[in-house]
Every structure is written in structure tokens, then in C-alpha cells.
Design an enzyme around this catalytic site. Structure first.
Site, short mmCIF file in Angstrom:
data_model
loop_
_atom_site.label_atom_id
_atom_site.label_comp_id
_atom_site.label_asym_id
_atom_site.label_seq_id
_atom_site.Cartn_x
_atom_site.Cartn_y
_atom_site.Cartn_z
N GLU A 269 -88.22 16.22 -36.65
CA GLU A 269 -87.05 16.93 -37.17
C GLU A 269 -87.06 16.99 -38.69
O GLU A 269 -86.64 17.98 -39.28
CB GLU A 269 -85.76 16.25 -36.71
CG GLU A 269 -84.51 16.95 -37.25
CD GLU A 269 -83.21 16.31 -36.81
OE1 GLU A 269 -82.17 16.95 -36.98
OE2 GLU A 269 -83.24 15.18 -36.30
N ILE B 28 -83.55 9.81 -35.85
CA ILE B 28 -82.19 9.32 -35.60
C ILE B 28 -81.36 10.50 -35.11
O ILE B 28 -80.95 11.35 -35.90
CB ILE B 28 -81.55 8.70 -36.87
CG1 ILE B 28 -82.36 7.52 -37.37
CG2 ILE B 28 -80.11 8.27 -36.57
CD1 ILE B 28 -81.85 6.91 -38.67
N ASP B 29 -81.16 10.57 -33.82
CA ASP B 29 -80.29 11.60 -33.25
C ASP B 29 -78.86 11.06 -33.27
O ASP B 29 -78.57 10.04 -32.65
CB ASP B 29 -80.70 11.93 -31.81
CG ASP B 29 -79.87 13.06 -31.25
OD1 ASP B 29 -80.05 14.19 -31.72
OD2 ASP B 29 -79.03 12.81 -30.37
N THR C 178 -77.09 11.35 -36.62
CA THR C 178 -77.15 10.81 -37.98
C THR C 178 -75.76 10.54 -38.56
O THR C 178 -75.57 9.55 -39.28
CB THR C 178 -77.93 11.77 -38.89
OG1 THR C 178 -79.28 11.86 -38.42
CG2 THR C 178 -77.96 11.26 -40.32
N ASP D 89 -87.32 12.83 -32.89
CA ASP D 89 -86.05 12.83 -33.63
C ASP D 89 -85.83 11.39 -34.06
O ASP D 89 -85.51 10.53 -33.24
CB ASP D 89 -84.89 13.31 -32.75
CG ASP D 89 -83.62 13.58 -33.55
OD1 ASP D 89 -83.52 13.04 -34.67
OD2 ASP D 89 -82.75 14.31 -33.06
#
Length: 272
Positions: A73, A91-92, A94, A89
Site C-alpha cells: 500500500e 497497517i489496515d 491506520t 497492507d
């Protein structure tokens, strides 16, 4: 490359090792984290940890499988020759992470020739590790997952999320205004991956959201599917940025038809 069950298990084992390490690093760094940058709008933030965790995952993957591709990402885009691609990803969720909340996750999906064959969603603050392999079932902390028993739409607990632009949020509010009286209730957690895993775990009946990307749904969609959910877009499309829906068969179709009639895959009418 075609993958056997053994290949998928081996890829999953690598993904689990890396996701656990990345989750520990992110969790340890959550307190006092600062915004590093923004993306689509001033509220669409990137923290220093997003980029650090993505780089950690990229390095770990390529150290073990140097011929693979990596798409992240936050900008990782390594092209390999093996036919295997890792979609990350870091940190999905954030904004949740920034505010010290629990609903965020490290997500790693593994594709072979364009098909997701393994996936991990690690939510370390909650102590949850979701895993799946194609055809091998879905698990949370080693326990097999299954979607909740089928219910009609008016008895469904439905999770959703919202975009960052004002125009998109206004349209999503209009869609929700019609959806809310038609379902049991709505939940908004702030992490698409955790929401999709919630469907897999039976903690919600369904989920929909506009504006997701492959790193948002990659691992979690496989987990939901392997737990018995149908995951897709409108009119037979796969999950896509226009709209992603997850629910058990039967409920999926009911929710799909409602959302299709409301323009849930659009940002509303063009401003004149």
C-alpha cells in the site's frame, strides 16, 4: 505457477512468521506515533510505522523468496519472475492505530498467477491471527472459522466503512440512510480486513464498502471465502474498488440487490 496444498501451506507459514513479527513491531510502536504524511485527503494519513512495517515485510519476503513480487500500500512494488506476488497492507486501520484503538491489522496475501492462495490478517492488540489457504479452510488462532448461520436481511448485523473524500462520504451516508432501516443494525469498525474477518468469524452477518484496494481485501477476502462467505462486487464482479460485499450465500444476494439499486458503487451524481 500452479500451487499444491503443500505449496500453499509453505507460503502461509512464511506469511504467518512475517506477519507476527510485523505485528509485534507495530504494536510496540503504537504509543506516541505521529502522522508522517497524507494521501487522498488530510484525514487519509500515513504514519511512520506504516512505511517501516511495509519495508520490514518486503525485506523479509525477499530474503526468503528473492524471485517473488511484492506490492504494498505504501509504495513497495518489486517485480519478480516466480509468478508469486505478495500483497501487503502494513497497517489496515491506520486512523484506529493513530488513536490508540485496537481494530487494526497487518495483512499479507500471497497470489500465484493472479489467484490468492494464502492469506494472513494479524490483529496483535486483539491477540487474533486469522489465516487461510485456498481450499484449506480459514482459522483464527488455530480454530476453524465458519460464517454465522443464514439470516434474512432484516435480521442481519452489517459492517461497513466510509471513504475519505467529502463527496464519497455524503453518498455513503445517503446509501446508509436506506440500508439502516432494512437491517438489524450497522457496525463501523475502521478496518476493512478486520471487518471481513468478522464475517468469517460470525461476529457480523455481512459487510460492504466502496473504495477498497487489493491490499485491503486480499488476505481477508480469502479468509471470509474459506469460512463460507461469498465475496464479490456487483453483478458477478470480483471484489473491486467500486464495491466489495461479503456475506453468506442468500444474504449476499439480498444485500447486493439493495446496494445495486442505491448506487453504492458510485460517489453520487456529478456536481453541476
Amino acid at each position: 505457477m500452479s500451487t499444491s496444498a503443500e505449496d500453499r501451506s509453505a507460503l502461509l507459514a512464511i506469511a504467518v512468521d512475517i506477519a507476527r513479527e510485523a505485528g509485534r513491531v507495530a504494536a510496540e510502536g503504537q504509543a506516541g506515533i505521529d502522522v508522517l504524511d497524507t494521501k487522498s485527503t488530510p484525514t487519509d494519513v500515513v504514519t511512520e510505522m506504516d512505511r517501516a512495517v511495509e519495508e520490514l515485510i518486503r525485506e523479509r519476503v525477499l530474503a526468503r523468496r528473492p524471485d517473488d513480487s511484492v506490492l504494498g500500500e505504501e509504495g513497495a512494488d518489486e517485480t519478480g519472475s516466480s509468478g508469486v506476488r505478495w500483497i501487503v497492507d502494513p497497517i489496515d486501520g491506520t486512523v484506529n492505530y493513530l488513536y490508540g484503538r485496537e481494530d487494526w491489522a497487518v495483512c499479507i496475501a500471497v497470489e500465484a498467477e493472479g489467484r490468492t492462495v494464502a492469506g494472513v490478517v494479524a490483529a496483535p492488540v486483539r491477540g487474533d491471527l486469522y489465516t487461510a489457504t485456498l481450499g484449506g479452510g480459514a482459522y483464527c488462532n488455530g480454530e476453524r472459522l465458519a460464517v454465522a448461520p443464514p439470516v434474512p436481511l432484516d435480521m442481519a448485523l452489517v459492517a461497513t466503512g466510509f471513504g475519505y473524500s467529502a463527496r464519497r462520504r455524503a453518498q455513503q451516508a445517503e446509501v446508509l440512510r436506506t440500508v439502516l432501516p432494512r437491517v438489524r443494525d450497522i457496525r463501523r469498525g475502521g478496518s476493512a480486513a478486520v471487518d471481513l474477518c468478522g464475517v468469517a468469524r460470525g461476529r457480523t452477518n455481512a459487510y460492504y464498502e466502496r473504495g477498497l484496494n487489493p491490499w485491503d481485501w486480499g488476505a481477508a477476502a480469502l479468509i471470509a471465502q474459506e469460512a463460507g462467505a461469498r465475496v464479490g462486487g456487483l453483478h458477478g464482479a470480483p471484489p473491486n474498488p467500486d464495491l466489495t460485499i461479503a456475506a453468506p450465500p442468500g444474504l449476499f444476494e439480498e444485500l447486493h440487490d439493495l446496494l445495486a439499486g442505491l448506487g453504492a458503487d458510485t460517489d453520487g451524481p456529478e456536481e453541476g
